[in-house]
Write an enzyme that holds these catalytic residues in place. Structure first.
Site, PDB file in Angstrom:
ATOM      1  N   LYS A 283      -8.373  32.010  54.502  1.00 12.39           N
ATOM      2  CA  LYS A 283      -8.352  33.397  54.958  1.00 12.39           C
ATOM      3  C   LYS A 283      -8.646  33.440  56.460  1.00 12.39           C
ATOM      4  O   LYS A 283      -9.573  32.792  56.942  1.00 12.39           O
ATOM      5  CB  LYS A 283      -9.404  34.195  54.188  1.00 12.39           C
ATOM      6  CG  LYS A 283      -9.318  35.694  54.333  1.00 12.39           C
ATOM      7  CD  LYS A 283     -10.307  36.346  53.374  1.00 12.39           C
ATOM      8  CE  LYS A 283     -10.222  37.847  53.401  1.00 12.39           C
ATOM      9  NZ  LYS A 283     -11.151  38.476  52.427  1.00 12.39           N
ATOM     10  N   GLU A 368     -13.965  46.019  36.883  1.00 12.49           N
ATOM     11  CA  GLU A 368     -14.702  47.285  36.804  1.00 12.49           C
ATOM     12  C   GLU A 368     -15.040  47.678  35.370  1.00 12.49           C
ATOM     13  O   GLU A 368     -16.111  48.248  35.118  1.00 12.49           O
ATOM     14  CB  GLU A 368     -13.884  48.402  37.469  1.00 12.49           C
ATOM     15  CG  GLU A 368     -13.754  48.280  38.970  1.00 12.49           C
ATOM     16  CD  GLU A 368     -12.619  47.357  39.414  1.00 12.49           C
ATOM     17  OE1 GLU A 368     -12.454  47.175  40.635  1.00 12.49           O
ATOM     18  OE2 GLU A 368     -11.910  46.811  38.533  1.00 12.49           O
ATOM     19  N   ARG A 396     -10.203  52.685  36.576  1.00 11.05           N
ATOM     20  CA  ARG A 396     -10.049  51.527  35.705  1.00 11.05           C
ATOM     21  C   ARG A 396     -11.123  51.469  34.627  1.00 11.05           C
ATOM     22  O   ARG A 396     -10.936  50.823  33.613  1.00 11.05           O
ATOM     23  CB  ARG A 396     -10.106  50.253  36.544  1.00 11.05           C
ATOM     24  CG  ARG A 396      -9.071  50.207  37.640  1.00 11.05           C
ATOM     25  CD  ARG A 396      -9.086  48.880  38.367  1.00 11.05           C
ATOM     26  NE  ARG A 396      -7.717  48.393  38.462  1.00 11.05           N
ATOM     27  CZ  ARG A 396      -7.391  47.139  38.712  1.00 11.05           C
ATOM     28  NH1 ARG A 396      -8.325  46.241  38.880  1.00 11.05           N
ATOM     29  NH2 ARG A 396      -6.149  46.779  38.783  1.00 11.05           N
TER      30      ARG A 396
END
Length: 623
Positions: A283, A368, A396
């Site tokens: 990243k 979640e 969600r």
């Protein structure tokens, strides 16, 4: 000297480039990303990490005939560049490119996704439809290791493993992170593969073979077969990433080596049925501020100085920072408080709590649903969980909030960051559905603070409630100066009051809309109306004190930063009717629509939520 990037207008143009030119192109794309995203803001780190991988994908597959699905879409900037979209001047605005894949922009974009862990389900659906039609093209899902902590991914893998003939390739973009380092058993498994001596030997051998058999950076016929033979000796084609599922696996491969990545993708195409290609990336690759500091700080950025990575303009402290500070103070006084994050510890403000109480904060990954039900279990066993989420991701966990938390009257607090209109991140990131969701749930309590002081006060009240779930919501961005109440009565704070001879107008300000509510109140007072503007603080359920104020008014106006159709105004109207109170109520809020990418101010105006637009709509009612 002409740049290679200027010659790339569609994926087919990549086929004309030599290996050395591909390496130069990767460098040009990184420079392009840093230069342009530094001006507009956007997702910097994820895209710097997938430059070579995206080049390899578009060289090995023929988009859009072969379907490439990104999970999540914030890693698709390089994909946009390679498919002819190089005008980043107005990125993430109404006039420019979306920050995510967009079907309106290109036939190469499939899923307009920014919610993680959905790509494999999409990919299976696309691959199944192709199989039914006899279509032999490939379906490719590019999914991060962080997104593989989500439950939908595992549901999809379970089903994909039963379909051995699907032409489906799963590229695991493994950078060891989502916003922060990836957690859980999967992360440990990937790490074991990533750091295995076998992988290191194969990688070293392959690079040496390239150097000895061909020109530097040039893939020759002998080198290709030498790598294939060497890797076959060291990493068995039958190596299985998920042995119980039995999905084929190849890799790991250095995702910043275009030649090696292309080889693994070509190898994957030779197999029959679904296969996982494990690609290691970094990243923030190639950007010094990200490499020398914390790459996660560059996951998404506002306008920055490209040389240093420092923000161009230092913003006033935000809502998240107020929460981050206050939850630590509350946890010091209340040992029952624990924190839960769904792979977003720093963005939602739980990192300081983890630093202070590392044993009392849990990161469950991009899960979640699990977070909400785990919180119910923690509450049952004597803790008071505080789950911090972006408001859009509450969607969600609706079933778990309803059936696991509310049904069982568990004392948990859900803190929703970025509630309401967020703007630049597009339709999927607006946190506009939470009030409508909560209004359906029996026994839930929802607080909407208007400023830093009320956030601290309402959060403290929320974590003291143990007979059911509570929600505290606030928007994205900087916190306005504190708005002091003129008076307080029965829990209602009066923010503005004027006595005139006109109609008695009651304005109900929901949280961060208090500023607009006060401005509207002053305009109405100037036009001769008797106006009272109140802030209930706790907006769900409707309080008896607010009902009494409604009964005494000639007209009620509600202003909320949520979907107007089923939000606080709608709940107030229904509650009043049940009490035989039929005072006219005009509700202002976000329309029942997916909002386009635009600034918050523009979206407030187009949603008729500015004082000027609201005043126009109220004119007929007042006359």
């Amino acid at each position: 000297m002409a740049k290679i990037i200027d010659r790339i207008n569609n994926p087919a143009d990549l086929q004309k480039l030599s290996s050395l030119e591909l390496a130069d192109l990767a460098g040009e794309i990184r420079s392009f990303l840093v230069e342009n995203v530094a001006k507009t803001g956007g997702h910097m780190g994820p895209n710097l990490g997938v430059v070579e991988l995206t080049i390899a994908l578009h060289r090995m597959f023929s988009s859009p005939t072969d379907t490439i699905i990104f999970d999540t879409g914030h890693q698709a900037y390089v994909h946009k560049i390679l498919t002819g979209r190089k005008n980043f001047a107005n990125l993430r605005t109404a006039q420019g490119l979306s920050g995510y894949p967009s079907r309106a922009e290109s036939v190469h974009d499939v899923v307009e996704n920014s919610h993680a862990s959905t790509a494999l389900s999409w990919a299976q659906g696309v691959a199944e439809a192709k199989a039914l039609k006899g279509d032999r093209s490939y379906t490719v899902a590019v999914i991060g290791d962080g997104a593989m902590t989500g439950g939908m991914t595992w549901e999809a893998l379970n089903n994909i493993s039963e379909r051995p003939d699907l032409r489906l390739i799963i590229v695991v973009n493994d950078n060891g992170r989502s916003y922060e380092p990836t957690i859980g058993g999967l992360a440990h498994h990937l790490d074991a593969l990533r750091t295995s001596p076998t992988y290191e030997r194969a990688l070293r051998w392959g690079k040496q073979h390239l150097k000895s058999r061909g020109k530097p950076g040039e893939l020759t016929y002998d080198a290709l077969h030498g790598i294939k033979r060497g890797v076959a000796d060291m990493v068995s084609p039958e190596q299985v990433m998920f042995s119980d599922l039995g999905i084929k696996y190849t890799g790991p491969v250095d995702g910043h080596d275009i030649v090696a990545t292309e080889f693994q993708l070509a190898r994957a195409k030779e197999f029959t049925g679904p296969i996982i290609v494990h690609v290691i990336t970094e990243k923030g690759r190639g950007y010094t501020p990200a490499e020398e500091n914390d790459a996660d700080h560059f996951h998404t950025v506002g306008p920055i100085h490209p040389e240093t990575g420092l923000p161009v303009k230092k913003e006033r402290f935000g809502w998240t920072s107020v929460f981050a500070e206050e939850i630590v103070q509350l946890a010091k006084r209340n040992s029952k408080i624990v924190g839960i994050s769904a792979a977003m510890m720093e963005p939602v403000g739980l990192k300081p709590l983890r630093a202070q109480f590392p044993q009392r904060v849990f990161d469950v990954g991009i899960a979640e649903q699990h977070a909400m039900t785990m919180a119910a279990g923690l509450s049952y066993a004597g803790c008071h969980p505080v789950i911090a989420l972006y408001a859009t991701f509450l969607n969600r966990a609706f079933d778990q909030l309803l059936m696991d938390a509310a049904l069982h009257q568990q004392g948990i607090t859900v803190v929703l960051d970025r509630a309401g209109i967020t703007g630049a991140d597009g339709a999927s990131h607006n946190g506009m559905w939470d009030l409508a969701i909560a209004s359906m749930i029996p026994g839930i309590r929802v607080a909407a603070p208007r400023d830093a002081s009320t956030l601290r006060k309402l959060l403290g009240q929320a974590v003291s409630i143990e007979d059911g779930p509570t929600i505290v919501r606030y928007p994205k961005g900087s916190v306005p100066p504190d708005i002091k109440a003129e008076t307080t009565a029965d829990g209602l704070e009066v923010l503005f009051h004027s006595s005139r001879k006109g109609k008695n107008v009651l304005i109900v300000a929901v949280g961060a809309m208090a500023g607009q509510a006060i401005a509207l109140s002053k305009e109405l007072a100037a036009r001769g109306q008797a106006v009272k503007c109140v802030d209930p603080g706790w907006v769900i359920p409707i309080s008896p004190a607010l009902l009494a104020q409604v009964a005494a008014a000639d007209l009620v106006v509600t202003i909320e930063d949520g979907e107007v159709t089923n939000g606080v105004g709608s709940l107030l109207r229904t509650t009043c009717a049940a009490k035989n109170c039929f005072t006219p109520i005009k509700s202002f809020g976000i329309p029942q629509a997916f909002l386009p990418t635009d600034s918050r101010d523009n979206l407030l105006e187009s949603s008729h939520m500015t004082p000027t637009t609201m005043l126009k709509e109220l004119a007929d009612l007042l006359d």
